[in-house]
Design a protein around this motif. Sequence first.
Motif, short mmCIF file in Angstrom:
data_model
loop_
_atom_site.label_atom_id
_atom_site.label_comp_id
_atom_site.label_asym_id
_atom_site.label_seq_id
_atom_site.Cartn_x
_atom_site.Cartn_y
_atom_site.Cartn_z
N SER A 395 1.22 -0.94 0.06
CA SER A 395 0.02 -0.20 -0.01
C SER A 395 1.21 1.38 -0.39
N ALA A 399 1.21 4.16 -2.85
CA ALA A 399 0.46 5.30 -2.72
C ALA A 399 1.78 6.10 -3.69
N TYR A 402 1.58 6.73 -6.47
CA TYR A 402 0.32 7.96 -7.45
C TYR A 402 0.78 8.28 -6.60
N TRP A 403 1.38 9.33 -5.92
CA TRP A 403 1.58 10.27 -5.97
C TRP A 403 2.13 10.92 -6.53
#
Length: 479
Positions: A395, A399, A402-403
Amino acid sequence: MRLYRSLIRFLRVVTHLYFIEVRSSGRDHVPREGPLILAANHPGSVLDAILLSTQVPRPIRYLARSGLFRLPLLATLFRSLGAIPVYRPHETADASERNRVTFARVHEHLELGGCIGVFPEGRNSPWAKVGQLRTGVARMALGAEARNDFALGLVIVPVGINHDRRDLLTSDALLRFGKPIRVADYRQIYQGDPEVAVQALTDEVQQVLRRQALHIADRRLERMVSDLETVFSDRLARLLDQGESLSSEEPEPTLAKRWVWKMLRWYHRSSVAAGRALEQRILSRQLISSVLSRTLEQDPKSLVALRIHLERYKDHLAQGRLKAALQQSFDHPVRERWVRLRMTVFAVVTAPVALFGLAHNVVPYLITKFLPRIFRDEAVRTFAFFGMGVLAFLSSYAAVGYWLWRSSELAWPWILAYIAVLPPTGFVALGYRRSILAYRDKILVRTFVFDQAQLVELLRSERESLFARFEALSERYRD
């Protein structure tokens, strides 16, 4: 079967990242076909089944206590691995009847040439110890052979699962497969008295299993075993019989999959030499424990004398502000200067990489280390360390990706490359502190080769005398 193999491939990758090193020895003792029972000690709860499945090429159906099937996530995992529930009287009123059905399923699977995995202690192993085995494995094995007039060809392979540290998240793991035990050899005893045969077979499995796993029979000896293993280090190699070949956790890849395993090897944090060092540490502890236990039983005065000698050596070591990690430097001062120079370069050059890894991995690491402690059940807690670790790190990396995708102009190949370096830099950060502590230890003794010659000579003499005393006990009391 396809689901099982796919799950094992995934778990093999995860254990490759979860443990610092996973090794096995004696794996050629596992028959490639035919009825088989793998009987292992149980130091790591659910992780033991995962480790064993990733090291054995054939599918394993495990016996697991029925209480674990009440948790949906664990139940899904166990059923995917072909687990068979075993019922205990305090869990259900009809445990005896249900277990008869369980035994029938086990017998049928063995008669089809299948493999059963069992943890015969019936509970998690105490640290550095193999508990008293229950008789269930022997009853199942002898029952299966008796149903087939002892012509089934069933064998039991004891498996010692050894962890280098109590904290499994940063531990090494070594699986040692013992020689197969032919159940049909107990035919005459069984026909004379089944209960005597059951106990005799249980005792043999216990004896072999304690040779494959670290077993310190007396808790009072645990600290002494650790101290002697540290003091002697590779000096014990000449006392060990290491005829077994050591293999890594990765099976030999096919041509089509070779590129995948090449990618996985990029994440490898150790070498064949380091793997052999792990095996030597485990074997050394087993040897020391065996010698000390037998000495305690047969010659306690000699054990007391050895303990006094060891404590005197440790006191002299402390007086000179020398650390145990430097004990091999007495005879090689030039080499130790080179090691100190190399450690200095390592500390400076690796610092940016370690800081990068720390920044990107500290949050999922802390989640994995502390959050599972909310669970009281030990089996659930151990699985939670593993499961939450996978979820937390995946996860976190997702993240970060994605950032980067939303806030930067990097193309997706560069984003994937950025994410790919997060696990190895996390491993660098994890090991950096240990390396720096070793470096500081060397700094503390940077002058001893110049002005502490007498102290060094005293310690060298005491160590030689200490080793000679232990070697003499080994010749008299080694199994």
